[in-house]
Write an enzyme that holds these catalytic residues in place. Structure first.
Site, short mmCIF file in Angstrom:
data_model
loop_
_atom_site.label_atom_id
_atom_site.label_comp_id
_atom_site.label_asym_id
_atom_site.label_seq_id
_atom_site.Cartn_x
_atom_site.Cartn_y
_atom_site.Cartn_z
N GLN A 18 30.80 49.50 50.97
CA GLN A 18 29.40 49.34 50.56
C GLN A 18 28.52 48.90 51.72
O GLN A 18 27.32 49.17 51.72
CB GLN A 18 29.29 48.31 49.43
CG GLN A 18 29.96 48.71 48.13
CD GLN A 18 31.33 48.10 48.02
OE1 GLN A 18 32.02 47.90 49.03
NE2 GLN A 18 31.78 47.81 46.82
N ASP A 58 28.77 37.35 42.95
CA ASP A 58 28.93 37.94 41.62
C ASP A 58 28.97 36.86 40.55
O ASP A 58 28.62 37.10 39.39
CB ASP A 58 30.19 38.79 41.58
CG ASP A 58 30.01 40.05 42.41
OD1 ASP A 58 30.23 39.98 43.64
OD2 ASP A 58 29.60 41.08 41.84
#
Lengths: 363, 363
Positions: free
Chosen positions: B198, B239
């Site tokens: 990513q 997260d």
């Protein structure tokens, strides 16, 4: 070591040719190359058909023998040495190997030089295999300790410090091979080792061929595994170690050493004495090779038909940087596994095992 | 944010359709997808056309609006919610978004529900953009400090916590965008972030489009850069963060936090309050998602003609493991950058900024 149903080294004399495993094709294909002349050797070293400091040294020695077979004069010997050094300018072992072969042949009559160089290269290969086997025997004790306590051992390794980087046995993997052959229940976590993926390609292939249980992970995962108690021991190689025990090795080694230290996991570097730079006192002084950005921006692998393909993983035009090594300070290294035994990663520890070499370097 | 000569968000209302950037094609192609019905949204979330917790939540809200347009009954609403949740079962924001839209429409007459859901989804998108912009403003202070001292700032980031993971601005990248727009001389080191890359694909693309200087590096390189004084600040997303400041983020974050700590480099996580789990006290209690091994064993990128191809980087049959996240203990985190300001990564620090949310969670 085992490859299918054969036992292979990375390099060997095959009649009057030099045979090597082509490491640019692994793990996707096992192909043997044969070198008949100096140019073959120079290209093989330059294009990383063979890699790993000990192996490059032996390959260079064989290259000189091939050159002397064509022309045994001093000018030929010098030109061959220069061509080999230019193929991998930073490989210290290459210079050492060239000087050793030169010393072995230079006083001989011309007609005897090629055979003498050939024999010397063979001796260097055998010595390297013996050195690595000794590292394996000494390192085995570390695995035995854990196995005695919990019945099995989980080892993390980074990059490829296996037999493919040497002539046989390897350095960091040598104790693992020794353990597996004595029946120890050992499992290896294999860092894929970006950017060149030597773990995912070479280490995983070596372990697969020897039948040793292993799991490939991304370089990011080792810290998490240590936090969860899944790693008993970290074993890595070294490209250069200082007289004070700082370990220069493949980029990312330092991060694993930090995680080992933070989680009370033992961290060892396995290396032959030839890797110790007895004149160097500070790891920070080691120049770090910066390689081509395309190793970061592009990845090569096998497509679904098994053909090798290269893909770009960044936006077109993206800039990337690529340092090949980092330095792990000795305070994070539990110890060094060498052909003479295991010692603390410190000046005192190294002097204890290698008083002769420390003294020679001081002269 | 900037994409070529346009300003785009990751998701927006385009007439009666939902428009999204297809993130599975980045960085190799910019393609906009249009969703006309619930099934399009479910497929888009499942196939990671959109990803990133905040963005998935907003996408789910729009999906409910599309479902209600076809059938505004309660059974339709429930079925749509279940289908969306099944698309990414672990996405906490998705459940939150579905519940919020349901609450906004359930008491309305059927004829008004679809429009109300559509408007609510739009509000959620705007709120997310505002939250991220606030994170950017607060985080800017960190970059200003360094810039004031040395004239420029070098930031390391891991994974993609940019605008592509949210609706606009991003979390970890928001302060960098804010800094760049105020004229600060900022350079970003981009961890490629194996296994899904990513960083190499999404973060590098975002920064390229905004014209912010950056360099892609392998995940192994950050420690070396910190040892050499090349990084002033590490900025990552999260997260899930515990009430005590432990930060769960993309695998490998912990290793960078260790290196930052070892080298005296500041390490911040940037996150909206919605990411803080106020009921959770121990990072070790967070279950770590294990994903498919093929993300490790195979790499996708563009070939020389620009076509996307997938190659295998391990030996055929090699075993791999793939943990998606790790937990960085609060002792390694300098602070948290939130939409209400910056606080220490501790229970006291979090309580200071979010007394209302701490209290609500205690009930």
């Amino acid at each position: 070591m085992r490859v299918g149903d054969r036992d292979l080294r990375t390099i060997w004399a095959d009649g009057d040719r030099v045979a090597v495993i082509d490491q640019t094709r692994l793990p996707h294909a096992l192909e043997i190359r044969h070198w008949r002349q100096l140019d073959d050797t120079v290209a093989g070293i330059r294009d990383m058909v063979v890699r790993g400091a000990p192996l490059i040294g032996v390959a260079g020695a064989y290259g000189l023998a091939l050159a002397l077979r064509a022309d045994a004069g001093e000018a030929s010997l010098d030109a061959a040495g220069a061509a080999l050094l230019a193929a991998r300018p930073t490989a210290v072992n290459l210079r050492w190997a060239i000087e050793r072969v030169r010393a072995a042949v230079i006083k001989l009559p011309r007609a005897a030089r090629a055979d003498a160089a050939w024999d010397e290269a063979g001796r260097m290969a055998d010595e390297d295999a013996s050195t690595c086997a000794a590292i394996g025997r000494h390192g085995l004790a570390l695995l035995n300790e854990t196995a005695a306590a919990k019945g099995r051992v989980e080892v993390l390794t980074h990059c490829n410090a296996g037999w493919l980087a040497t002539v046989d046995w390897g350095t960091a993997l040598a104790p693992i091979y020794a353990a597996h052959r004595t029946g120890l229940d050992v499992h290896v976590w294999v860092d894929e080792t970006r950017p060149r993926n030597q773990g995912a390609s070479l280490t995983a292939w070596e372990l697969q061929q020897e039948g040793i249980p292993h799991t490939v992970i991304v370089d990011n995962a080792g810290g998490h595994l240590m936090q969860r108690g899944r790693i008993d021991l970290v074993l890595v190689g070294s490209d250069r170690t200082t007289a004070t025990g700082d370990v220069c090795n493949k980029i990312g080694t330092y991060l694993k050493a930090l995680a080992a230290h933070d989680n009370g996991v033992r961290f060892y570097a396995a290396l032959p004495a030839s890797t110790i730079d007895f004149r160097l006192r500070e790891g920070r002084a080691i120049p770090i090779e910066e390689r081509g950005a395309e190793e970061v921006t592009h990845v090569t692998g096998a497509d679904s038909e098994g053909a090798l393909r290269t893909v770009r993983v960044v936006p077109a035009g993206a800039r990337a940087a690529n340092w090949a090594f980092d330095v792990t300070p000795s305070r994070l290294v539990t110890g060094l596994v060498t052909e003479r035994g295991i010692c603390p990663a410190s000046e005192t520890g190294i002097r204890g095992l290698f008083p002769d070499l420390v003294e020679a370097a001081a002269e």
